[in-house]
Design a protein around this motif. Sequence first.
Motif, PDB file in Angstrom:
ATOM      1  N   THR A   2      -7.467  -3.976   0.391  1.00  0.00           N
ATOM      2  CA  THR A   2      -6.701  -4.900   1.307  1.00  0.00           C
ATOM      3  C   THR A   2      -7.440  -5.054   2.563  1.00  0.00           C
ATOM      4  OG1 THR A   2      -5.260  -3.400   2.524  1.00  0.00           O
ATOM      5  CG2 THR A   2      -4.705  -3.924   0.409  1.00  0.00           C
ATOM      6  N   ASP A   3      -6.959  -6.065   3.280  1.00  0.00           N
ATOM      7  CA  ASP A   3      -7.507  -6.415   4.666  1.00  0.00           C
ATOM      8  C   ASP A   3      -6.931  -5.677   5.783  1.00  0.00           C
ATOM      9  OD1 ASP A   3      -9.328  -8.171   3.570  1.00  0.00           O
ATOM     10  OD2 ASP A   3      -8.020  -9.830   3.826  1.00  0.00           O
ATOM     11  N   HIS A   4      -6.203  -4.794   5.590  1.00  0.00           N
ATOM     12  CA  HIS A   4      -5.293  -4.056   6.375  1.00  0.00           C
ATOM     13  C   HIS A   4      -5.462  -2.499   6.370  1.00  0.00           C
ATOM     14  CE1 HIS A   4      -2.537  -7.270   7.157  1.00  0.00           C
ATOM     15  NE2 HIS A   4      -2.514  -7.579   5.842  1.00  0.00           N
ATOM     16  N   THR A   5      -5.393  -1.773   7.579  1.00  0.00           N
ATOM     17  CA  THR A   5      -5.330  -0.133   7.415  1.00  0.00           C
ATOM     18  C   THR A   5      -4.071   0.022   6.606  1.00  0.00           C
ATOM     19  OG1 THR A   5      -6.106  -0.280   9.798  1.00  0.00           O
ATOM     20  CG2 THR A   5      -5.118   1.486   8.743  1.00  0.00           C
ATOM     21  N   PRO A   6      -4.308   0.871   5.479  1.00  0.00           N
ATOM     22  CA  PRO A   6      -3.324   1.036   4.670  1.00  0.00           C
ATOM     23  C   PRO A   6      -1.919   1.690   5.560  1.00  0.00           C
ATOM     24  CG  PRO A   6      -4.696   2.675   4.226  1.00  0.00           C
ATOM     25  CD  PRO A   6      -5.717   1.897   5.383  1.00  0.00           C
ATOM     26  N   LEU A   7      -1.005   1.427   5.027  1.00  0.00           N
ATOM     27  CA  LEU A   7       0.520   1.772   5.489  1.00  0.00           C
ATOM     28  C   LEU A   7       1.312   2.766   4.567  1.00  0.00           C
ATOM     29  CD1 LEU A   7       2.894   1.168   7.480  1.00  0.00           C
ATOM     30  CD2 LEU A   7       3.633  -0.879   6.002  1.00  0.00           C
ATOM     31  N   CYS A   8       1.807   3.637   5.311  1.00  0.00           N
ATOM     32  CA  CYS A   8       2.554   4.564   4.810  1.00  0.00           C
ATOM     33  C   CYS A   8       3.893   4.909   5.298  1.00  0.00           C
ATOM     34  CB  CYS A   8       1.970   6.036   4.712  1.00  0.00           C
ATOM     35  SG  CYS A   8       3.002   7.351   3.775  1.00  0.00           S
ATOM     36  N   ILE A   9       5.009   4.410   4.651  1.00  0.00           N
ATOM     37  CA  ILE A   9       6.362   4.509   5.035  1.00  0.00           C
ATOM     38  C   ILE A   9       7.067   5.709   4.202  1.00  0.00           C
ATOM     39  CG2 ILE A   9       8.667   3.331   5.020  1.00  0.00           C
ATOM     40  CD1 ILE A   9       6.699   0.713   4.923  1.00  0.00           C
ATOM     41  N   VAL A  10       7.385   6.561   4.922  1.00  0.00           N
ATOM     42  CA  VAL A  10       7.917   7.819   4.390  1.00  0.00           C
ATOM     43  C   VAL A  10       9.501   7.803   4.704  1.00  0.00           C
ATOM     44  CG1 VAL A  10       8.289  10.238   4.356  1.00  0.00           C
ATOM     45  CG2 VAL A  10       6.115   9.319   4.841  1.00  0.00           C
ATOM     46  N   ILE A  11      10.389   7.784   3.556  1.00  0.00           N
ATOM     47  CA  ILE A  11      11.894   7.675   3.691  1.00  0.00           C
ATOM     48  C   ILE A  11      12.599   8.846   3.422  1.00  0.00           C
ATOM     49  CG2 ILE A  11      13.785   6.209   3.103  1.00  0.00           C
ATOM     50  CD1 ILE A  11      12.138   3.838   2.414  1.00  0.00           C
ATOM     51  N   ASN A  12      13.078   9.510   4.410  1.00  0.00           N
ATOM     52  CA  ASN A  12      13.500  10.884   3.771  1.00  0.00           C
ATOM     53  C   ASN A  12      14.984  11.024   4.220  1.00  0.00           C
ATOM     54  OD1 ASN A  12      11.416  12.460   3.150  1.00  0.00           O
ATOM     55  ND2 ASN A  12      10.945  12.868   5.377  1.00  0.00           N
ATOM     56  N   GLY A  13      15.881  12.009   3.814  1.00  0.00           N
ATOM     57  CA  GLY A  13      17.267  12.249   3.677  1.00  0.00           C
ATOM     58  C   GLY A  13      18.077  12.746   2.798  1.00  0.00           C
ATOM     59  N   PRO A  14      19.049  13.204   3.039  1.00  0.00           N
ATOM     60  CA  PRO A  14      19.680  13.951   1.770  1.00  0.00           C
ATOM     61  C   PRO A  14      19.959  12.974   0.707  1.00  0.00           C
ATOM     62  CG  PRO A  14      21.388  13.197   3.465  1.00  0.00           C
ATOM     63  CD  PRO A  14      20.202  12.985   4.006  1.00  0.00           C
ATOM     64  N   SER A  15      20.159  13.672  -0.586  1.00  0.00           N
ATOM     65  CA  SER A  15      20.427  13.049  -2.046  1.00  0.00           C
ATOM     66  C   SER A  15      21.641  12.107  -1.802  1.00  0.00           C
ATOM     67  CB  SER A  15      20.770  14.165  -2.877  1.00  0.00           C
ATOM     68  OG  SER A  15      21.028  13.308  -4.253  1.00  0.00           O
ATOM     69  N   ALA A  16      21.221  10.802  -2.137  1.00  0.00           N
ATOM     70  CA  ALA A  16      22.688   9.577  -1.995  1.00  0.00           C
ATOM     71  C   ALA A  16      22.585   9.183  -0.733  1.00  0.00           C
ATOM     72  CB  ALA A  16      23.846  10.379  -2.576  1.00  0.00           C
ATOM     73  N   ALA A  17      21.746   9.460   0.001  1.00  0.00           N
ATOM     74  CA  ALA A  17      21.755   8.494   1.453  1.00  0.00           C
ATOM     75  C   ALA A  17      21.314   7.274   1.179  1.00  0.00           C
ATOM     76  CB  ALA A  17      20.873   9.326   2.538  1.00  0.00           C
ATOM     77  N   GLY A  18      20.796   6.741   0.177  1.00  0.00           N
ATOM     78  CA  GLY A  18      20.307   5.404   0.186  1.00  0.00           C
ATOM     79  C   GLY A  18      18.706   5.121  -0.229  1.00  0.00           C
ATOM     80  N   LYS A  19      17.696   6.321  -0.123  1.00  0.00           N
ATOM     81  CA  LYS A  19      16.600   6.062  -0.110  1.00  0.00           C
ATOM     82  C   LYS A  19      15.944   5.304  -1.133  1.00  0.00           C
ATOM     83  CE  LYS A  19      15.988  10.832  -0.550  1.00  0.00           C
ATOM     84  NZ  LYS A  19      17.184  11.028  -0.540  1.00  0.00           N
ATOM     85  N   SER A  20      16.180   5.414  -2.287  1.00  0.00           N
ATOM     86  CA  SER A  20      15.411   4.832  -3.394  1.00  0.00           C
ATOM     87  C   SER A  20      16.024   3.338  -3.265  1.00  0.00           C
ATOM     88  CB  SER A  20      16.131   5.161  -4.751  1.00  0.00           C
ATOM     89  OG  SER A  20      15.608   6.584  -4.933  1.00  0.00           O
ATOM     90  N   THR A  21      17.176   2.820  -3.005  1.00  0.00           N
ATOM     91  CA  THR A  21      17.499   1.379  -2.719  1.00  0.00           C
ATOM     92  C   THR A  21      16.854   1.006  -1.874  1.00  0.00           C
ATOM     93  OG1 THR A  21      19.826   1.947  -3.478  1.00  0.00           O
ATOM     94  CG2 THR A  21      19.496   0.064  -2.241  1.00  0.00           C
ATOM     95  N   LEU A  22      16.584   1.488  -0.398  1.00  0.00           N
ATOM     96  CA  LEU A  22      15.877   1.301   0.472  1.00  0.00           C
ATOM     97  C   LEU A  22      14.075   1.115   0.284  1.00  0.00           C
ATOM     98  CD1 LEU A  22      15.754   0.314   3.551  1.00  0.00           C
ATOM     99  CD2 LEU A  22      15.501   2.748   4.256  1.00  0.00           C
ATOM    100  N   ALA A  23      13.830   2.033  -0.520  1.00  0.00           N
ATOM    101  CA  ALA A  23      12.436   1.949  -0.831  1.00  0.00           C
ATOM    102  C   ALA A  23      12.018   0.744  -1.629  1.00  0.00           C
ATOM    103  CB  ALA A  23      11.872   3.400  -1.601  1.00  0.00           C
TER     104      ALA A  23
END
Length: 204
Positions: A2-23
Amino acid sequence: MTDHTPLCIVINGPSAAGKSTLAATVQDYSEEPLLRFGVDELYRMVPDQWAGGVSNARHAKRGFTYQDVPDMPEVRQIHNGADALAMLYAMNAAIIGILGSGVGVVVDGQAFEPSVNHDLEKRLRDLQGRGLARVAIIELAASDEQLADRQRRHDHPVGLSLYHNVLPKQAVQPDLIVDTSKKGADEVAELVCNWLGQRYFEHP
């Protein structure tokens, strides 16, 4: 590439906090491709003989096992044996490898294993400091009551989220902390995507 410096977004939190939906929402929002990788994807790769929840798995002690938590009725944790730890560190290496190829990643959760989590955070901050990656580490939080309610409808074994909630936060220096207790999924997504848009994304 890509034309960008690669981006890494880490989404942490307890199970059922909504990580997968947000990802998934962050992937849709982004104007650059973000591969999704995280602990659930890793668990799906684990051979059955090392996997948690598999009866009579002959390598369970070296792999992933569910264990009851003393003094917390109906609450369980995932124990990581020696081979499980090696697999978790391999996940970190895979994330760094993806970024090294020039492609971004959204990390949909990490295991609650401090040494492994700190290893990834250190590696990512090092890449960030050298201008080789853009990094956003997000921690989702929720009350015990909300987690218990969500966990009843969640795929993961009941009780994991309540144990996760008594553990220290996974990131040493998160860039954003969001309490999802009184927020719907759309509200959380809007808050996080607006924050990411101001700092990391370029939209036409």
